[in-house]
Design a protein around this motif. Structure first.
Motif, short mmCIF file in Angstrom:
data_model
loop_
_atom_site.label_atom_id
_atom_site.label_comp_id
_atom_site.label_asym_id
_atom_site.label_seq_id
_atom_site.Cartn_x
_atom_site.Cartn_y
_atom_site.Cartn_z
N GLY A 37 -131.54 23.54 -42.77
CA GLY A 37 -131.98 22.16 -42.86
C GLY A 37 -131.96 21.46 -41.52
O GLY A 37 -132.92 20.78 -41.14
N VAL A 38 -130.87 21.62 -40.79
CA VAL A 38 -130.75 20.97 -39.49
C VAL A 38 -131.77 21.53 -38.50
O VAL A 38 -132.35 20.78 -37.71
CB VAL A 38 -129.31 21.11 -38.94
N LEU A 39 -131.99 22.83 -38.54
CA LEU A 39 -132.97 23.42 -37.65
C LEU A 39 -134.38 22.92 -37.97
O LEU A 39 -135.20 22.73 -37.07
CB LEU A 39 -132.91 24.94 -37.74
N SER A 40 -134.66 22.70 -39.25
CA SER A 40 -135.96 22.13 -39.61
C SER A 40 -136.08 20.71 -39.08
O SER A 40 -137.14 20.30 -38.58
CB SER A 40 -136.12 22.13 -41.14
N ILE A 80 -127.50 10.06 -35.87
CA ILE A 80 -127.10 11.23 -36.65
C ILE A 80 -125.80 11.81 -36.13
O ILE A 80 -124.89 12.14 -36.88
CB ILE A 80 -128.19 12.32 -36.60
N ILE A 81 -125.70 11.90 -34.80
CA ILE A 81 -124.58 12.59 -34.20
C ILE A 81 -123.25 11.92 -34.52
O ILE A 81 -122.21 12.57 -34.59
CB ILE A 81 -124.76 12.68 -32.67
N VAL A 82 -123.29 10.61 -34.79
CA VAL A 82 -122.04 9.87 -34.96
C VAL A 82 -121.23 10.35 -36.15
O VAL A 82 -120.03 10.17 -36.19
CB VAL A 82 -122.34 8.36 -35.07
N ILE A 83 -121.87 10.96 -37.15
CA ILE A 83 -121.13 11.33 -38.34
C ILE A 83 -120.58 12.75 -38.32
O ILE A 83 -119.95 13.18 -39.28
CB ILE A 83 -121.99 11.17 -39.59
N VAL A 84 -120.81 13.47 -37.25
CA VAL A 84 -120.48 14.88 -37.30
C VAL A 84 -119.28 15.24 -36.46
O VAL A 84 -119.15 16.38 -36.03
CB VAL A 84 -121.70 15.73 -36.89
N TYR A 127 -127.97 13.80 -44.00
CA TYR A 127 -129.17 14.36 -43.38
C TYR A 127 -130.35 14.38 -44.35
O TYR A 127 -131.51 14.30 -43.93
CB TYR A 127 -128.89 15.77 -42.86
N LEU A 128 -130.06 14.49 -45.65
CA LEU A 128 -131.13 14.39 -46.63
C LEU A 128 -131.76 13.01 -46.55
O LEU A 128 -133.00 12.87 -46.55
CB LEU A 128 -130.58 14.65 -48.04
N ALA A 129 -130.93 11.98 -46.46
CA ALA A 129 -131.44 10.61 -46.35
C ALA A 129 -132.27 10.45 -45.08
O ALA A 129 -133.35 9.84 -45.10
CB ALA A 129 -130.28 9.62 -46.35
#
Length: 277
Positions: A204-207, A11-15, A236-238
């Motif tokens: 969303g991210v906190l969830s 996940i972190i790679v895209i941010v 993140y939805l995916a």
């Protein structure tokens, strides 16, 4: 490093370049979206202060260090407030370019202290928030969060409609010993503006961070309905679909992300998930 962060390294790679995401995955694990409104904290940041003089004493190229020293000397001897502020802006820009965001914030704060106006409070507060999002040490996180609140709260007292700044303040509380205060603020923002981009994304991210993937998916669905170009939200939805075992939806959503970007790191991350479906 939290287990969640290690498991979700893709996940972190895209941010890269995304404010707030680095710190989010080291926040306390909090139930942010259940009907009972309960909270669960399994990690807390430590409180404490950081010597501001240490913030800008960083390893940087010698040529840049020399230039910074010259500018700092001029700043210290400048009596004209506007010229003083201009020098702090230049110093902050150079430190930011070097990736020293806490140092950049330190110098912008000097102008805020001298000029005492809304524009300078906002600049200092936003700079401290940026530094906060990159901080990893608990003590520094607490210090930078406090600085962020100090200046952005001043702006909000004058202009309470600045939901973008209120969101940043809320996120600093999420990493404090009272994270539910930050969650409550984010909920207030979404009550006032149900389409708020930052509010929906952060909730969303906190969830996700607390393992509530179905609820995270709902938040990201709302986000992309109103902000379809939000690539991080789409990704993140995916991931939320993937983690909540909604495999068909996950596959379709990852394909959607592939159609939206040519970024090789994003595509590599997407492919790694598709291979697991």
């Amino acid at each position: 490093m939290p287990l969640f962060l290690m498991k979700k390294s893709q996940i972190i790679v895209i941010v890269l370049g995304l404010i707030s995401i680095v710190v989010l995955f080291s926040l306390p694990r909090v139930v942010v979206d259940n009907d009972e409104g309960e909270s669960e904290i399994t990690q807390e940041t430590s409180s404490g202060s950081v010597n501001a003089e240490d913030l800008h004493d960083s390893e940087i190229p010698e040529a840049t260090r020399t230039k910074l020293s010259e500018l700092a000397f001029k700043m210290d001897s400048e009596v004209n407030k506007e010229k003083f502020a201009s020098l702090t802006d230049t110093l902050a820009s150079l430190y930011a370019q070097a990736g020293k965001f806490d140092s950049a914030a330190y110098f912008l704060e000097q102008a805020a202290l001298k000029l005492e106006n809304v524009e300078r409070w906002e600049k200092a507060g936003v700079a401290y928030y940026e530094a906060y999002t990159f901080a990893l040490n608990d003590q520094k996180i607490a210090y930078l969060a406090d600085k962020t609140r100090t200046y952005l709260t001043k702006v909000l007292e004058i202009d309470p409609e600045r939901l973008d700044l209120k969101t940043k303040v809320a996120m600093t509380y999420v990493s404090s010993s009272n994270p539910m205060q930050g969650i409550a603020m984010l909920r207030e923002i979404l009550e006032e503006d149900p389409t708020n981009e930052e509010g929906l994304f952060n909730m969303g991210v906190l969830s996700m961070q607390s393992g509530q993937y179905k609820r995270a998916a709902e938040r990201f669905e709302e986000l992309i309905r109103f902000h379809p170009d939000h690539i991080q939200g789409q990704f993140y939805l995916a991931v939320s679909y993937f983690e909540s075992k909604q495999n068909n939806k996950a596959k379709k959503q990852f394909q959607e992300v592939k159609n939206m970007t040519q970024d090789p790191m994003v595509l590599a991350s997407v492919e790694s998930y598709l291979e697991r479906l």
